[in-house]
Design a protein around this motif. Structure first.
Motif, mmCIF file in Angstrom:
data_model
loop_
_atom_site.group_PDB
_atom_site.id
_atom_site.type_symbol
_atom_site.label_atom_id
_atom_site.label_comp_id
_atom_site.label_asym_id
_atom_site.label_seq_id
_atom_site.Cartn_x
_atom_site.Cartn_y
_atom_site.Cartn_z
ATOM 1 N N GLN A 358 85.853 8.486 26.957
ATOM 2 C CA GLN A 358 86.991 8.879 26.138
ATOM 3 C C GLN A 358 88.054 9.522 27.027
ATOM 4 O O GLN A 358 87.725 10.111 28.066
ATOM 5 C CB GLN A 358 86.553 9.860 25.046
ATOM 6 C CG GLN A 358 85.493 9.312 24.101
ATOM 7 C CD GLN A 358 85.101 10.294 23.020
ATOM 8 O OE1 GLN A 358 85.947 10.935 22.408
ATOM 9 N NE2 GLN A 358 83.795 10.417 22.771
ATOM 10 N N PRO A 359 89.317 9.412 26.644
ATOM 11 C CA PRO A 359 90.382 10.016 27.461
ATOM 12 C C PRO A 359 90.186 11.525 27.593
ATOM 13 O O PRO A 359 89.795 12.198 26.642
ATOM 14 C CB PRO A 359 91.661 9.686 26.688
ATOM 15 C CG PRO A 359 91.312 8.539 25.809
ATOM 16 C CD PRO A 359 89.849 8.708 25.474
ATOM 17 N N LEU A 377 73.567 20.033 27.682
ATOM 18 C CA LEU A 377 72.237 19.907 28.289
ATOM 19 C C LEU A 377 72.060 18.592 29.025
ATOM 20 O O LEU A 377 71.045 18.401 29.703
ATOM 21 C CB LEU A 377 71.159 20.015 27.204
ATOM 22 C CG LEU A 377 71.017 21.368 26.505
ATOM 23 C CD1 LEU A 377 70.034 21.263 25.348
ATOM 24 C CD2 LEU A 377 70.564 22.442 27.480
ATOM 25 N N PHE A 378 73.022 17.674 28.924
ATOM 26 C CA PHE A 378 72.865 16.338 29.502
ATOM 27 C C PHE A 378 73.772 16.193 30.720
ATOM 28 O O PHE A 378 74.980 16.001 30.583
ATOM 29 C CB PHE A 378 73.207 15.269 28.465
ATOM 30 C CG PHE A 378 72.281 15.264 27.284
ATOM 31 C CD1 PHE A 378 71.161 14.446 27.259
ATOM 32 C CD2 PHE A 378 72.512 16.098 26.197
ATOM 33 C CE1 PHE A 378 70.298 14.455 26.172
ATOM 34 C CE2 PHE A 378 71.653 16.111 25.106
ATOM 35 C CZ PHE A 378 70.536 15.283 25.100
ATOM 36 N N PRO A 379 73.218 16.276 31.933
ATOM 37 C CA PRO A 379 74.047 16.229 33.148
ATOM 38 C C PRO A 379 74.859 14.943 33.278
ATOM 39 O O PRO A 379 75.934 14.956 33.882
ATOM 40 C CB PRO A 379 73.007 16.337 34.280
ATOM 41 C CG PRO A 379 71.808 16.949 33.649
ATOM 42 C CD PRO A 379 71.792 16.481 32.233
ATOM 43 N N ARG A 380 74.374 13.839 32.725
ATOM 44 C CA ARG A 380 75.071 12.562 32.935
ATOM 45 C C ARG A 380 76.462 12.561 32.314
ATOM 46 O O ARG A 380 77.377 11.922 32.851
ATOM 47 C CB ARG A 380 74.240 11.408 32.376
ATOM 48 C CG ARG A 380 74.068 11.396 30.871
ATOM 49 C CD ARG A 380 73.249 10.176 30.449
ATOM 50 N NE ARG A 380 73.111 10.057 29.003
ATOM 51 C CZ ARG A 380 72.183 10.639 28.276
ATOM 52 N NH1 ARG A 380 71.292 11.416 28.883
ATOM 53 N NH2 ARG A 380 72.121 10.456 26.968
ATOM 54 N N TRP A 381 76.646 13.261 31.181
ATOM 55 C CA TRP A 381 77.963 13.273 30.568
ATOM 56 C C TRP A 381 78.956 14.051 31.429
ATOM 57 O O TRP A 381 80.108 13.631 31.603
ATOM 58 C CB TRP A 381 77.898 13.888 29.170
ATOM 59 C CG TRP A 381 77.098 13.115 28.178
ATOM 60 C CD1 TRP A 381 76.049 13.567 27.428
ATOM 61 C CD2 TRP A 381 77.269 11.735 27.790
ATOM 62 N NE1 TRP A 381 75.569 12.566 26.613
ATOM 63 C CE2 TRP A 381 76.297 11.435 26.805
ATOM 64 C CE3 TRP A 381 78.158 10.736 28.178
ATOM 65 C CZ2 TRP A 381 76.188 10.179 26.223
ATOM 66 C CZ3 TRP A 381 78.044 9.477 27.600
ATOM 67 C CH2 TRP A 381 77.078 9.213 26.629
ATOM 68 N N ALA A 382 78.524 15.174 31.966
ATOM 69 C CA ALA A 382 79.412 15.976 32.807
ATOM 70 C C ALA A 382 79.821 15.196 34.054
ATOM 71 O O ALA A 382 81.002 15.184 34.432
ATOM 72 C CB ALA A 382 78.728 17.280 33.197
ATOM 73 N N ARG A 383 78.857 14.525 34.695
ATOM 74 C CA ARG A 383 79.192 13.779 35.918
ATOM 75 C C ARG A 383 80.087 12.588 35.608
ATOM 76 O O ARG A 383 80.976 12.247 36.386
ATOM 77 C CB ARG A 383 77.906 13.327 36.612
ATOM 78 C CG ARG A 383 78.150 12.870 38.043
ATOM 79 C CD ARG A 383 76.852 12.710 38.806
ATOM 80 N NE ARG A 383 75.997 11.702 38.218
ATOM 81 C CZ ARG A 383 76.130 10.389 38.440
ATOM 82 N NH1 ARG A 383 77.107 9.947 39.215
ATOM 83 N NH2 ARG A 383 75.300 9.539 37.892
ATOM 84 N N LEU A 384 79.867 11.940 34.458
ATOM 85 C CA LEU A 384 80.743 10.838 34.054
ATOM 86 C C LEU A 384 82.173 11.327 33.878
ATOM 87 O O LEU A 384 83.130 10.673 34.333
ATOM 88 C CB LEU A 384 80.227 10.217 32.755
ATOM 89 C CG LEU A 384 81.116 9.144 32.106
ATOM 90 C CD1 LEU A 384 81.250 7.933 33.020
ATOM 91 C CD2 LEU A 384 80.565 8.732 30.744
ATOM 92 N N ASP A 385 82.333 12.480 33.243
ATOM 93 C CA ASP A 385 83.681 13.009 33.016
ATOM 94 C C ASP A 385 84.359 13.403 34.327
ATOM 95 O O ASP A 385 85.570 13.210 34.486
ATOM 96 C CB ASP A 385 83.613 14.213 32.076
ATOM 97 C CG ASP A 385 83.214 13.814 30.657
ATOM 98 O OD1 ASP A 385 83.479 12.659 30.284
ATOM 99 O OD2 ASP A 385 82.633 14.651 29.950
ATOM 100 N N VAL A 386 83.589 13.938 35.270
ATOM 101 C CA VAL A 386 84.158 14.277 36.575
ATOM 102 C C VAL A 386 84.621 13.008 37.290
ATOM 103 O O VAL A 386 85.667 12.997 37.950
ATOM 104 C CB VAL A 386 83.134 15.058 37.417
ATOM 105 C CG1 VAL A 386 83.577 15.130 38.875
ATOM 106 C CG2 VAL A 386 82.974 16.467 36.873
ATOM 107 N N SER A 387 83.873 11.939 37.152
ATOM 108 C CA SER A 387 84.278 10.674 37.784
ATOM 109 C C SER A 387 85.574 10.133 37.193
ATOM 110 O O SER A 387 86.267 9.331 37.833
ATOM 111 C CB SER A 387 83.163 9.626 37.638
ATOM 112 O OG SER A 387 83.067 9.161 36.300
ATOM 113 N N GLN A 388 85.915 10.576 35.969
ATOM 114 C CA GLN A 388 87.180 10.179 35.343
ATOM 115 C C GLN A 388 88.340 11.095 35.740
ATOM 116 O O GLN A 388 89.474 10.856 35.334
ATOM 117 C CB GLN A 388 87.029 10.192 33.814
ATOM 118 C CG GLN A 388 85.896 9.346 33.267
ATOM 119 C CD GLN A 388 86.060 7.872 33.599
ATOM 120 O OE1 GLN A 388 87.128 7.307 33.453
ATOM 121 N NE2 GLN A 388 84.986 7.255 34.054
#
Length: 492
Positions: A358-359, A377-388
């Motif tokens: 999402q934007p 609690l889910f690290p994958r969402w934070a790392r995905l957002d940083v990659s954006q």
């Protein structure tokens, strides 16, 4: 013994937070699995250890059910069923660990660490899942140790904890059987101790590099913690009083207009639409000339979302984030037939998850990534957002369901891991606490405690100390990938 081993490990989590137990409490469980006569027996031991750990970690599930007016038997069943479900992963780890340790006895500590990390990383993608059983969460008090997460992610400390426990087990075996040959016991114990020392050293060096004094330029932010009774939030007769409470917090004296104001999850006590806007909050945006992020339940395209709406200084809606990781049984019903037997479930659920990507919300502090409630609690969402391109994490939540149990403390501490893993500041705002500002080293620079009502006026440095983010943010879960690739080599 298996149950007690897992339960002792769970005591490392916030409340009571006996972090030191994690460095030896797991060893009895590993011993039971290694000595098991079959993989089925090892699975049973691992499973019971998982039930002990998760039953301890999730002890707040029972009072949560009681707060909701459910009978004691339902609360007990919900608590035990969740612990049993999450214990299945530990059973798998027990069976795999036994196979790896028996095939490579001289490498047993590293086999255990690799297999545990591989299983935990794979299970991180399960749905539904709480992701509370990362072993790294048991070390929340030791900020120096947590810094290693910026290099190797959320599983690094878990790898180290398992390796140390297994190395201690090998050393105990060597001392208990001096006449027998225990291959590699001394070397493994020495390597585990050296690895632990290296992690500590890296962490202390990282913290020493943190600026000591206040920065020259800072953004003002305000976090609203209204401490609303959870069971009055969506009662129409309390709606105006709730909105008046936000007005009172926002009307309090301030040194200057904030750049960003944060409201907690589901702040507005009704369903809203992005087109209709949020007139109550928009009026304050125009009065203060500030950006705001407001938690609300949103109807969009015939679907219901748990959302955060971004308002500009003119009160117009600039963007919205819809929650991606929904809470099972709370926001959607994985077992819909239970509604016929447990009436309160019929009042919950029905929400739709937002898109995976999402934007980002374009705030004065930079592009902001939002997580709602337990998404933190889910690290994958934070790392995905940083990659954006995110430069700021905002976590809006409502822990009012849980009272003064351990859950709000566990939930808050998880945000410190996301900050360190990605080297990015986190602003966390909660209905009933804990709200706070966490810097990229995991240091809490401002906080409102659990149950406290107030407005947290805080500052966030304008300068970004980690413009390239962390090694982990740039390169991903490389440790988990290596462990997954090594797993078949250990088992074949």
């Amino acid at each position: 013994m298996a149950l007690l081993s897992g339960a002792a490990l769970g005591l490392g989590l916030p409340r009571p937070g006996l972090c030191v137990l994690a460095w030896f409490a797991l060893a009895p469980l590993l011993w039971l699995c290694e000595e098991a006569p079959s993989w089925k027996r090892a699975f049973t031991f691992g499973f019971l250890g998982g039930v002990g750990f998760n039953g301890t970690a999730l002890s707040w599930v029972y009072p949560l059910c009681r707060f909701a007016g459910l009978p004691p038997v339902v609360g007990f069943l919900a608590w035990s069923a969740l612990a049993v479900f999450l214990g299945l992963l530990w059973g798998l780890i027990g069976a795999l660990g036994r196979a790896g340790a028996l095939r490579r006895p001289s490498l047993a500590p590293w086999a255990w660490a690799i297999l545990w990390t591989a299983a935990a990383a794979a299970a991180e993608r399960w749905t539904p899942r709480l992701s509370i059983d990362f072993l790294a969460y048991t070390q929340w008090r030791h900020l120096g140790l947590l810094q290693i997460s910026s290099l190797a992610g959320p599983h690094a400390l878990g790898f180290l904890i398992v390796a140390v426990n297994a190395a201690l087990l090998g050393a105990w075996r060597a001392s208990a059987r001096p006449q027998a040959t225990v291959p590699g016991a001394v070397l493994n114990a020495s390597l585990a101790a050296a690895l632990l020392a290296l992690c500590w050293g890296y962490g202390l060096a990282s913290l020493a590099a943190r600026p000591a004094g206040p920065p020259e330029r800072q953004f003002r932010v305000e976090l609203l913690q209204p401490a609303i009774d959870q069971y009055q939030k969506f009662d129409e007769q309390h709606a105006q009083r709730i909105l008046d409470g936000f007005d009172e917090l926002l009307a309090r004296p301030r040194a200057g207009a904030p750049a960003l104001i944060l409201w907690p999850e589901t702040s507005i006590p009704r369903w809203v639409t992005t087109e209709g806007g949020l007139p109550e909050a928009a009026a304050w945006s125009r009065k203060l000339g500030s950006h705001q992020i407001v938690g609300a339940m949103v109807r969009a395209g015939g679907l219901g979302h748990n959302s955060a709406i971004h308002l500009g200084p003119d009160g117009e809606t600039l963007g919205a984030y819809h929650k991606r990781e929904l809470v099972p049984f709370g926001e959607y019903q994985p077992l819909g037939f239970l509604e016929r037997f447990i009436g309160i479930l019929a009042q919950m659920g029905g929400l739709t998850a937002g898109d995976r990507v999402q934007p980002l919300l374009q705030t004065p502090l930079g592009p902001a990534a939002v997580s709602i409630c337990y998404e933190a609690l889910f690290p994958r969402w934070a790392r995905l957002d940083v990659s954006q391109g995110a430069k700021l994490f905002v976590n809006v939540t409502n822990d009012g369901w849980y009272g003064r149990t351990a859950e709000p403390y566990q939930h808050f501490e998880a945000n410190r891991y996301r900050a360190i893993e990605n080297r990015i500041p986190v602003l966390r705002v909660s209905n009933s606490g804990i709200s706070g500002v966490i810097d990229p080293w995991g240091v809490v620079t401002a906080k409102l405690d659990l149950g406290e009502r107030g407005r947290l006026d805080a500052e966030v440095p304008e300068e970004d100390p980690f413009p390239r983010r962390s090694f982990y943010a740039r390169h991903g879960d490389w440790l988990a990938v290596l462990c997954l690739l090594a797993t078949p080599l250990l088992l074949l």
